[in-house]
Design a protein around this motif. Structure first.
Motif, PDB file in Angstrom:
ATOM      1  N   GLN A 179      -0.412  58.524  -5.222  1.00  0.00           N
ATOM      2  CA  GLN A 179      -0.525  57.751  -3.996  1.00  0.00           C
ATOM      3  C   GLN A 179       0.831  57.650  -3.302  1.00  0.00           C
ATOM      4  O   GLN A 179       1.838  57.344  -3.944  1.00  0.00           O
ATOM      5  N   SER A 180       0.853  57.880  -2.020  1.00  0.00           N
ATOM      6  CA  SER A 180       2.098  57.872  -1.256  1.00  0.00           C
ATOM      7  C   SER A 180       2.753  56.498  -1.291  1.00  0.00           C
ATOM      8  O   SER A 180       2.106  55.482  -1.022  1.00  0.00           O
ATOM      9  N   THR A 181       4.030  56.471  -1.598  1.00  0.00           N
ATOM     10  CA  THR A 181       4.769  55.204  -1.576  1.00  0.00           C
ATOM     11  C   THR A 181       5.039  54.762  -0.144  1.00  0.00           C
ATOM     12  O   THR A 181       5.317  53.587   0.100  1.00  0.00           O
ATOM     13  N   ALA A 182       4.952  55.681   0.811  1.00  0.00           N
ATOM     14  CA  ALA A 182       5.170  55.346   2.219  1.00  0.00           C
ATOM     15  C   ALA A 182       3.897  54.860   2.894  1.00  0.00           C
ATOM     16  O   ALA A 182       3.933  54.406   4.038  1.00  0.00           O
ATOM     17  N   GLY A 183       2.769  54.961   2.197  1.00  0.00           N
ATOM     18  CA  GLY A 183       1.504  54.584   2.810  1.00  0.00           C
ATOM     19  C   GLY A 183       0.987  55.671   3.730  1.00  0.00           C
ATOM     20  O   GLY A 183       1.435  56.821   3.695  1.00  0.00           O
ATOM     21  N   TYR A 184       0.055  55.291   4.617  1.00  0.00           N
ATOM     22  CA  TYR A 184      -0.575  56.285   5.483  1.00  0.00           C
ATOM     23  C   TYR A 184      -0.835  55.739   6.887  1.00  0.00           C
ATOM     24  O   TYR A 184      -1.641  56.294   7.628  1.00  0.00           O
ATOM     25  N   VAL A 185      -0.148  54.681   7.260  1.00  0.00           N
ATOM     26  CA  VAL A 185      -0.335  54.076   8.576  1.00  0.00           C
ATOM     27  C   VAL A 185       0.821  54.458   9.492  1.00  0.00           C
ATOM     28  O   VAL A 185       1.998  54.258   9.139  1.00  0.00           O
ATOM     29  N   PHE A 186       0.493  54.999  10.668  1.00  0.00           N
ATOM     30  CA  PHE A 186       1.494  55.366  11.651  1.00  0.00           C
ATOM     31  C   PHE A 186       1.518  54.311  12.754  1.00  0.00           C
ATOM     32  O   PHE A 186       0.896  53.249  12.624  1.00  0.00           O
ATOM     33  N   ASP A 187       2.248  54.544  13.823  1.00  0.00           N
ATOM     34  CA  ASP A 187       2.330  53.569  14.912  1.00  0.00           C
ATOM     35  C   ASP A 187       0.941  53.204  15.432  1.00  0.00           C
ATOM     36  O   ASP A 187       0.014  54.017  15.395  1.00  0.00           O
ATOM     37  N   ALA A 188       0.824  51.988  15.954  1.00  0.00           N
ATOM     38  CA  ALA A 188      -0.432  51.483  16.516  1.00  0.00           C
ATOM     39  C   ALA A 188      -1.538  51.468  15.469  1.00  0.00           C
ATOM     40  O   ALA A 188      -2.728  51.575  15.787  1.00  0.00           O
ATOM     41  N   ASN A 189      -1.129  51.334  14.199  1.00  0.00           N
ATOM     42  CA  ASN A 189      -2.075  51.302  13.082  1.00  0.00           C
ATOM     43  C   ASN A 189      -2.934  52.559  12.988  1.00  0.00           C
ATOM     44  O   ASN A 189      -4.069  52.518  12.485  1.00  0.00           O
ATOM     45  N   ASP A 190      -2.400  53.678  13.476  1.00  0.00           N
ATOM     46  CA  ASP A 190      -3.125  54.943  13.418  1.00  0.00           C
ATOM     47  C   ASP A 190      -3.150  55.499  11.994  1.00  0.00           C
ATOM     48  O   ASP A 190      -2.146  55.453  11.274  1.00  0.00           O
ATOM     49  N   ILE A 191      -4.298  56.015  11.618  1.00  0.00           N
ATOM     50  CA  ILE A 191      -4.475  56.727  10.365  1.00  0.00           C
ATOM     51  C   ILE A 191      -5.163  58.036  10.711  1.00  0.00           C
ATOM     52  O   ILE A 191      -6.158  58.059  11.450  1.00  0.00           O
ATOM     53  N   PHE A 192      -4.645  59.146  10.176  1.00  0.00           N
ATOM     54  CA  PHE A 192      -5.170  60.460  10.540  1.00  0.00           C
ATOM     55  C   PHE A 192      -5.674  61.200   9.297  1.00  0.00           C
ATOM     56  O   PHE A 192      -4.950  61.311   8.302  1.00  0.00           O
TER      57      PHE A 192
END
Length: 251
Positions: A179-192
Motif C-alpha cells: 500500500q502506498s505510503t503517499a496515499g492515492y488522493v490528488f488535488d481537489a480530492n481526485d482519485i484516478f
C-alpha cells in the motif's frame, strides 16, 4: 526492454509520433506504458519465460508460498524479468489472476524514479477489479520488499482475502499487499483509476498512464511532451513536489 514499436500501444497519435522519433524512446516508454502488458490467465514465470500454469499443477506450484497482490506492474512479465533476473533468482514465480470485490486499482500519489505514476489498492464499494497474485517464497518476498522500497514508498501488510476470487478457485485467507505510503488522493480530492486494468462499476475516473502524466504536467504548468518525463526522472525534488496534493496554485 522496450522497442520503438511498443509505442503503438499509446492511443494519442501526436504523443506516439513524438516518442517514436525520440532518441530516448525506451526510457520514455518505460514510464508511459506502465503497468505493462500481462497475461490474463494463470502462468509460471521461469527465468524470463512465461509458461502455462495448469490447474492440476497449481497446488504443487504454490505450496509453502505467500500470496501477494500484484495490482500494478508486478503482474507483468517484463517487470518480473527486471526484478527476478538470473543468475540471482532462479526459482519460478507462480502468478494467478482473478477478481477483487469492493476495491479498485488507482494511481498512487507519488512518482517513480523512471517517471511513471505507480499503482496502489483503494476501497471502492460496488467495484470489481481484475487483479493478479504472485506466490512468493521467503527469499523472493524479501527481495520484492526491496524492489517496492518498503517502507519508504510502500508499506507491506496482509489483508483479508474474502473479497478475492481467483479464476483457479484457490481460496486465500490472507493476501499480502503493498500500500502506498503517499496515499492515492490528488488535488481537489481526485482519485484516478488505471484505465488499463479491467473493472466493473468503477467510481473513480480512469486514466491511462500518459493521460495521468499529462494531468501532472498541466498542474506543473508544463506542456505535455516526452521530455517532461525525462525532466522528472532527473529531478527528484520536482517529482516529490508534483505528486499528490503537494502542488498548490502559485507554487
Amino acid at each position: 526492454m522496450f522497442s520503438v514499436s511498443d509505442a503503438r500501444a499509446i492511443s494519442d497519435r501526436s504523443l506516439r509520433e513524438q516518442i517514436e522519433k525520440h532518441p530516448r524512446a525506451q526510457e520514455i516508454l518505460r514510464a508511459f506504458l506502465y503497468p505493462y502488458a500481462a497475461p490474463d490467465h494463470d502462468f509460471l514465470f521461469v527465468d524470463g519465460v512465461v509458461l502455462p500454469l495448469a490447474r492440476d499443477d497449481m497446488m504443487d506450484a504454490i505450496r509453502g508460498r505467500t500470496p501477494v497482490l500484484a495490482v500494478g506492474s508486478n503482474r507483468a512479465p517484463v517487470q518480473l524479468a527486471r526484478k527476478f533476473a538470473a543468475p540471482h533468482h532462479l526459482d519460478p514465480v507462480p502468478v494467478t489472476v482473478g477478481w477483487m470485490d469492493h476495491h479498485d486499482i488507482v494511481y498512487s500519489a507519488h512518482m517513480t524514479g523512471y517517471g511513471a505514476i505507480p499503482a496502489t489498492l483503494a476501497p471502492s464499494p460496488g467495484t470489481r477489479v481484475r487483479v493478479a497474485v504472485t506466490w512468493l517464497n521467503a527469499v523472493q518476498l524479501t527481495h520484492m520488499h526491496a524492489t517496492e522500497s518498503v517502507p519508504d514508498h510502500y508499506r507491506y501488510q496482509q489483508i483479508d482475502g474474502k473479497n478475492l476470487h481467483l479464476d483457479c478457485r484457490q481460496p486465500v485467507d490472507l493476501v499480502g499487499c503493498y500500500q502506498s505510503t503517499a496515499g492515492y488522493v490528488f488535488d481537489a480530492n481526485d482519485i484516478f483509476a488505471l484505465a488499463g486494468i479491467a473493472a466493473t462499476q468503477r467510481r473513480f475516473k480512469p486514466l491511462n498512464q500518459w493521460e495521468m502524466i499529462a494531468h501532472i504536467a498541466m498542474r506543473a504548468g508544463q506542456p505535455m511532451h516526452p521530455d517532461f518525463v525525462l525532466w522528472l526522472t532527473d529531478n527528484i525534488v520536482m517529482r516529490k513536489k508534483l505528486a499528490g496534493r503537494y502542488l498548490k496554485s502559485g507554487d
